[in-house]
Write a protein that holds these residues in place. Structure first.
Motif, PDB file in Angstrom:
ATOM      1  N   SER A  12       0.904  -1.185   0.109  1.00 59.78           N
ATOM      2  CA  SER A  12      -0.105   0.039  -0.140  1.00 59.78           C
ATOM      3  C   SER A  12       0.740   1.278  -0.010  1.00 59.78           C
ATOM      4  CB  SER A  12      -0.999   0.002   1.180  1.00 59.78           C
ATOM      5  OG  SER A  12      -0.283  -0.124   2.330  1.00 59.78           O
ATOM      6  N   HIS A  14       3.029   3.955  -2.893  1.00 56.00           N
ATOM      7  CA  HIS A  14       2.718   4.772  -4.110  1.00 56.00           C
ATOM      8  C   HIS A  14       1.886   4.098  -4.922  1.00 56.00           C
ATOM      9  CE1 HIS A  14       4.254   8.691  -3.153  1.00 56.00           C
ATOM     10  NE2 HIS A  14       4.920   8.145  -2.458  1.00 56.00           N
ATOM     11  N   GLY A  16       0.481   0.889  -4.957  1.00 55.37           N
ATOM     12  CA  GLY A  16      -0.506   0.191  -4.599  1.00 55.37           C
ATOM     13  C   GLY A  16      -1.582   1.072  -4.463  1.00 55.37           C
ATOM     14  N   ASP A  37       1.933  -4.432   4.803  1.00 52.16           N
ATOM     15  CA  ASP A  37       2.563  -4.621   5.919  1.00 52.16           C
ATOM     16  C   ASP A  37       2.576  -3.635   6.942  1.00 52.16           C
ATOM     17  OD1 ASP A  37       4.593  -3.742   4.597  1.00 52.16           O
ATOM     18  OD2 ASP A  37       6.041  -5.537   4.703  1.00 52.16           O
ATOM     19  N   LEU A  48      10.258  11.550   3.306  1.00 53.70           N
ATOM     20  CA  LEU A  48      10.855  10.883   4.430  1.00 53.70           C
ATOM     21  C   LEU A  48      12.249  11.156   4.471  1.00 53.70           C
ATOM     22  CD1 LEU A  48       9.535   7.277   4.190  1.00 53.70           C
ATOM     23  CD2 LEU A  48       8.700   9.106   5.733  1.00 53.70           C
ATOM     24  N   SER A  49      12.916  11.449   3.493  1.00 49.29           N
ATOM     25  CA  SER A  49      14.340  12.186   3.585  1.00 49.29           C
ATOM     26  C   SER A  49      14.212  13.502   3.532  1.00 49.29           C
ATOM     27  CB  SER A  49      14.994  11.221   2.613  1.00 49.29           C
ATOM     28  OG  SER A  49      14.473  11.448   1.239  1.00 49.29           O
ATOM     29  N   LYS A  50      13.116  14.341   3.416  1.00 48.19           N
ATOM     30  CA  LYS A  50      13.264  15.588   3.046  1.00 48.19           C
ATOM     31  C   LYS A  50      12.306  16.387   4.393  1.00 48.19           C
ATOM     32  CE  LYS A  50      13.151  14.869  -1.784  1.00 48.19           C
ATOM     33  NZ  LYS A  50      12.427  13.342  -1.894  1.00 48.19           N
ATOM     34  N   ARG A  82       1.202  -8.942   6.230  1.00 48.50           N
ATOM     35  CA  ARG A  82       2.329  -9.334   5.253  1.00 48.50           C
ATOM     36  C   ARG A  82       1.997 -10.481   4.703  1.00 48.50           C
ATOM     37  NH1 ARG A  82       6.878  -7.866   4.499  1.00 48.50           N
ATOM     38  NH2 ARG A  82       8.066  -9.150   3.322  1.00 48.50           N
ATOM     39  N   TRP A 108       0.607  -6.796  -7.692  1.00 49.21           N
ATOM     40  CA  TRP A 108       1.961  -7.042  -6.693  1.00 49.21           C
ATOM     41  C   TRP A 108       2.694  -5.471  -6.618  1.00 49.21           C
ATOM     42  CZ3 TRP A 108       2.358 -10.589  -3.188  1.00 49.21           C
ATOM     43  CH2 TRP A 108       3.726 -10.812  -2.654  1.00 49.21           C
ATOM     44  N   GLU A 161      19.959  13.729   0.625  1.00 44.37           N
ATOM     45  CA  GLU A 161      18.922  14.365   1.197  1.00 44.37           C
ATOM     46  C   GLU A 161      19.093  14.287   2.704  1.00 44.37           C
ATOM     47  OE1 GLU A 161      15.876  14.045  -2.682  1.00 44.37           O
ATOM     48  OE2 GLU A 161      15.445  12.866  -0.671  1.00 44.37           O
ATOM     49  N   ASN A 247      11.146  -6.508  -3.271  1.00 46.36           N
ATOM     50  CA  ASN A 247      10.357  -7.522  -2.541  1.00 46.36           C
ATOM     51  C   ASN A 247       9.585  -8.405  -3.402  1.00 46.36           C
ATOM     52  OD1 ASN A 247      10.955  -6.418   0.219  1.00 46.36           O
ATOM     53  ND2 ASN A 247       9.553  -5.041  -0.084  1.00 46.36           N
ATOM     54  N   VAL A 278       3.686  -3.746 -10.520  1.00 42.39           N
ATOM     55  CA  VAL A 278       3.909  -2.336 -10.651  1.00 42.39           C
ATOM     56  C   VAL A 278       4.939  -1.681  -9.658  1.00 42.39           C
ATOM     57  CG1 VAL A 278       1.725  -2.222 -11.705  1.00 42.39           C
ATOM     58  CG2 VAL A 278       1.888  -1.854  -9.313  1.00 42.39           C
ATOM     59  N   ASP A 280       8.311   0.055  -7.983  1.00 35.93           N
ATOM     60  CA  ASP A 280       9.831  -0.403  -7.645  1.00 35.93           C
ATOM     61  C   ASP A 280      10.367  -1.774  -7.974  1.00 35.93           C
ATOM     62  OD1 ASP A 280      10.124   2.356  -6.982  1.00 35.93           O
ATOM     63  OD2 ASP A 280      10.942   1.825  -4.820  1.00 35.93           O
ATOM     64  N   PHE A 326      11.799  12.440 -12.146  1.00 32.02           N
ATOM     65  CA  PHE A 326      12.150  12.230 -10.857  1.00 32.02           C
ATOM     66  C   PHE A 326      12.839  13.525 -10.300  1.00 32.02           C
ATOM     67  CE2 PHE A 326      15.611  11.159  -7.446  1.00 32.02           C
ATOM     68  CZ  PHE A 326      14.590  10.085  -6.846  1.00 32.02           C
ATOM     69  N   TRP A 327      12.849  13.803  -8.879  1.00 32.71           N
ATOM     70  CA  TRP A 327      13.115  14.916  -8.318  1.00 32.71           C
ATOM     71  C   TRP A 327      14.012  14.611  -7.064  1.00 32.71           C
ATOM     72  CZ3 TRP A 327       8.193  13.130  -7.371  1.00 32.71           C
ATOM     73  CH2 TRP A 327       8.192  12.920  -5.976  1.00 32.71           C
TER      74      TRP A 327
HETATM   75  P1  FAD Z   1       6.716   1.455  -1.835  1.00 32.20           P
HETATM   76  O1  FAD Z   1       6.120   2.704  -1.702  1.00 32.20           O
HETATM   77  O2  FAD Z   1       8.003   1.019  -1.107  1.00 32.20           O
HETATM   78  O3  FAD Z   1       5.560   0.550  -1.214  1.00 32.20           O
HETATM   79  C1  FAD Z   1       5.512  -0.719  -1.257  1.00 32.20           C
HETATM   80  C2  FAD Z   1       4.428  -1.230   0.146  1.00 32.20           C
HETATM   81  O4  FAD Z   1       4.520  -2.835  -0.042  1.00 32.20           O
HETATM   82  C3  FAD Z   1       5.514  -1.015   1.367  1.00 32.20           C
HETATM   83  O5  FAD Z   1       4.509  -0.451   2.299  1.00 32.20           O
HETATM   84  C4  FAD Z   1       5.880  -2.268   1.887  1.00 32.20           C
HETATM   85  O6  FAD Z   1       5.946  -2.256   3.301  1.00 32.20           O
HETATM   86  C5  FAD Z   1       4.791  -3.045   1.611  1.00 32.20           C
HETATM   87  N1  FAD Z   1       5.181  -4.440   1.220  1.00 32.20           N
HETATM   88  C6  FAD Z   1       6.200  -5.217   0.738  1.00 32.20           C
HETATM   89  N2  FAD Z   1       6.353  -6.323   1.132  1.00 32.20           N
HETATM   90  C7  FAD Z   1       5.087  -6.843   1.225  1.00 32.20           C
HETATM   91  C8  FAD Z   1       4.136  -8.118   1.561  1.00 32.20           C
HETATM   92  N3  FAD Z   1       4.817  -9.296   1.122  1.00 32.20           N
HETATM   93  N4  FAD Z   1       3.124  -7.990   2.000  1.00 32.20           N
HETATM   94  C9  FAD Z   1       2.262  -6.862   2.306  1.00 32.20           C
HETATM   95  N5  FAD Z   1       3.073  -5.324   2.175  1.00 32.20           N
HETATM   96  C10 FAD Z   1       4.334  -5.556   1.705  1.00 32.20           C
HETATM   97  N6  FAD Z   1      10.912   8.964  -5.654  1.00 32.20           N
HETATM   98  C11 FAD Z   1      10.909  10.166  -6.593  1.00 32.20           C
HETATM   99  O7  FAD Z   1      10.204  10.136  -7.640  1.00 32.20           O
HETATM  100  N7  FAD Z   1      11.100  11.322  -5.961  1.00 32.20           N
HETATM  101  C12 FAD Z   1      11.824  11.443  -4.781  1.00 32.20           C
HETATM  102  O8  FAD Z   1      12.156  12.556  -4.354  1.00 32.20           O
HETATM  103  C13 FAD Z   1      12.052  10.510  -4.081  1.00 32.20           C
HETATM  104  N8  FAD Z   1      12.351  10.302  -2.835  1.00 32.20           N
HETATM  105  C14 FAD Z   1      12.518   9.153  -2.036  1.00 32.20           C
HETATM  106  C15 FAD Z   1      12.873   9.388  -0.548  1.00 32.20           C
HETATM  107  C16 FAD Z   1      13.010   8.092  -0.209  1.00 32.20           C
HETATM  108  C17 FAD Z   1      13.235   8.295   1.378  1.00 32.20           C
HETATM  109  C18 FAD Z   1      12.540   6.908  -0.421  1.00 32.20           C
HETATM  110  C19 FAD Z   1      12.689   5.789   0.425  1.00 32.20           C
HETATM  111  C20 FAD Z   1      12.089   6.937  -1.673  1.00 32.20           C
HETATM  112  C21 FAD Z   1      11.889   8.013  -2.548  1.00 32.20           C
HETATM  113  N9  FAD Z   1      11.709   7.987  -3.839  1.00 32.20           N
HETATM  114  C22 FAD Z   1      11.517   9.168  -4.646  1.00 32.20           C
HETATM  115  C23 FAD Z   1      11.246   6.746  -4.462  1.00 32.20           C
HETATM  116  C24 FAD Z   1       9.889   6.422  -4.431  1.00 32.20           C
HETATM  117  O9  FAD Z   1       9.454   6.760  -3.050  1.00 32.20           O
HETATM  118  C25 FAD Z   1       9.511   5.032  -4.716  1.00 32.20           C
HETATM  119  O10 FAD Z   1       9.888   4.791  -6.068  1.00 32.20           O
HETATM  120  C26 FAD Z   1       7.963   4.554  -4.452  1.00 32.20           C
HETATM  121  O11 FAD Z   1       7.594   4.782  -3.155  1.00 32.20           O
HETATM  122  C27 FAD Z   1       7.796   3.187  -5.070  1.00 32.20           C
HETATM  123  O12 FAD Z   1       6.266   2.945  -5.207  1.00 32.20           O
HETATM  124  P2  FAD Z   1       5.944   1.428  -4.557  1.00 32.20           P
HETATM  125  O13 FAD Z   1       4.506   1.610  -4.307  1.00 32.20           O
HETATM  126  O14 FAD Z   1       6.580   0.511  -5.852  1.00 32.20           O
HETATM  127  O15 FAD Z   1       6.844   1.015  -3.448  1.00 32.20           O
END
Ligand code: FAD
Length: 408
Positions: A12, A14, A16, A37, A48-50, A82, A108, A161, A247, A278, A280, A326-327
């Motif tokens: 859940s 970005h 999701g 999770d 989070l890092s800003k 999880r 996923w 950052e 993951n 979808v 990362d 990206f930024w």
């Molecule tokens: P996530 O946002 O990581 O979400 C995945 C979720 O799935 C998490 O909550 C995780 O805990 C959960 N999960 C994992 N495995 C399981 C499981 N088996 N069961 C249930 N839940 C599970 N991008 C930019 O474009 N610009 C920025 O400035 C930027 N700054 C960032 C700063 C930080 C500190 C971080 C960490 C990332 C940054 N990013 C930035 C990257 C961006 O945040 C990620 O690319 C984005 O969050 C990816 O989205 P996602 O949903 O794929 O993964």
């Protein structure tokens, strides 16, 4: 859990959250579960890092939607859940407590977890932190009052950052990067040099070409970072920012293709029926990487892939071919990146780095493939069309900062 949903989204973050939203925006009338999770409702990760780390933005302001929004859209949230196994034949998921959930389609969207140091560290030792989740940052911030000396391992965007935020609080910040320059994985040398100079001027001690060998601790609390050279950097607090591991183990164990990520096609479908991936964790052939299979770690990619998967589930035609962007915010510098610079054979600087407003334009075979714009939002906006259309550009006019990119 014991339930059945037409679409189950695992993760859940970005991607999701956007998948759930896009399903509803595209008039999907079935049931949706958003299983994650983390304990909190979906929130933005970049702050989070800003500004969240800096204490300048409260958590409520980084929530992706108000908590009641999800219920209003009839999206069932399962926080703190999880998923450990996927059975693609039975179309079921099992969580860490052994509960089973059935799905019609599965998205996923699990992102990645912080990579740990090769010395077998360490995140978890008191004083050693990653920055991936709100919980990570809350723990880090709770320890800050006792921390004078901070060592950050990794000179990527997150480490930099964090360095920018923490050095402004008056702490002694040392950043250690194994490569010969910071940002080596994502940007060209001009950009690295600029950021190195700025961080040094702000008081960050930068050690490039420097490998860490292990962390030192006393009584379970970190006291320093040992370098391969044998010397030791004393530390009250260590931040490890050396990338993520996707993951994807439950999906790969279920038979999905992939290794460093789950392989998806242009519709974000994995090799398993009714399962999409979808964000990362998705290894996809990107048009802006010459069709190479890559994972992108950005909000843009998470949102755009999630939208494609949602549309495909709604029976619409969609293909993922969005321009990567990206930024990064450090000090008063707003970096905006369009395109992917990897593989460039030439680069041109527009504007004046000394004035803190310039762009690095990356070329390949005379065509513009990417731009890193620092405090030059017009270049960021106007470069996008040129990059998308893979335009050949006149190098001299590109280098002339007074010529607008849209005029090229
Ligand atoms: P996530 O946002 O990581 O979400 C995945 C979720 O799935 C998490 O909550 C995780 O805990 C959960 N999960 C994992 N495995 C399981 C499981 N088996 N069961 C249930 N839940 C599970 N991008 C930019 O474009 N610009 C920025 O400035 C930027 N700054 C960032 C700063 C930080 C500190 C971080 C960490 C990332 C940054 N990013 C930035 C990257 C961006 O945040 C990620 O690319 C984005 O969050 C990816 O989205 P996602 O949903 O794929 O993964």
């Amino acid at each position: 859990l014991a339930a059945k949903f037409d679409v189950v989204i695992v993760g859940s973050g970005h991607a999701g959250a956007q998948a759930a939203l896009a399903l509803r925006q595209n008039k999907f009338a079935g049931t949706i579960a958003l299983v994650g999770d983390e304990l909190d409702p979906p929130y933005e990760r970049p702050p989070l890092s800003k500004d969240y780390l800096a204490g300048e933005k409260p958590f409520e302001r980084i929530l992706l939607r108000k908590p009641e929004f999800w219920q209003e859209r009839d999206i069932a949230l399962f926080p703190g859940t999880r998923i450990e196994t996927v059975d693609p034949n039975a179309r079921t998921l099992t969580d860490a407590d052994g509960n089973i959930m059935e799905y019609g389609d599965l998205i996923w969207a699990t992102g990645g977890r912080p990579r740990t140091l090769p010395c077998g560290s360490d995140i978890g030792t008191a004083g050693v932190h990653a920055i991936r989740t709100k919980a990570d940052v809350d723990q880090l911030v709770a320890e800050l009052p006792q921390a004078r000396k901070v060592v950050i391992i990794g000179g990527g965007y997150i480490g930099l950052e964090a360095a920018a935020v923490l050095v402004k609080t008056g702490r002694e910040v040392t950043l250690v990067e194994a490569a010969p320059r910071i940002l080596a994985r994502v940007a060209g040398p001009d950009l690295s040099r600029f950021y190195e100079a700025r961080h040094a001027r702000e008081g960050v001690t930068l050690l490039v070409d420097t490998r860490t060998s292990c962390l030192k601790s006393v009584g379970g609390r970190v006291t320093g970072v040992e370098l391969e050279s044998g010397s030791e950097l004393p530390a009250d607090l260590v931040i490890v920012g050396i990338g993520i591991v996707p993951n994807v183990e439950p999906l790969l164990a279920a038979g999905a293709e992939g290794d460093n990520g789950v392989r998806v096609d242009g519709q974000c479908r994995t090799s398993l029926p009714h399962i999409y991936a979808v964000g990362d964790c998705a290894l996809h052939e990107n048009a802006f990487a010459d069709g190479d299979a890559i994972r992108l770690e950005s909000v843009q990619n998470a949102n755009d892939q999630a939208t494609v998967a949602a549309k495909v589930i709604c029976g619409q035609e969609a293909v993922y071919e969005a321009l990567p962007w990206f930024w990064s915010n450090q000090y008063d510098l707003k970096l905006q990146t369009a395109g992917l610079s990897a593989g460039h054979d030439d680069s041109v600087v527009r504007g004046d780095p000394a004035e803190g407003s310039f762009s690095v334009c990356y070329l390949k075979g005379g065509r513009l493939i990417a731009v890193d714009a620092v405090n030059r939002p017009k270049d960021f906006i106007q470069s996008q069309k040129l990059i998308k259309e893979r335009r050949a550009v006149d190098r001299d006019r590109l280098a002339d900062g007074s010529v607008l990119l849209k005029e090229l």
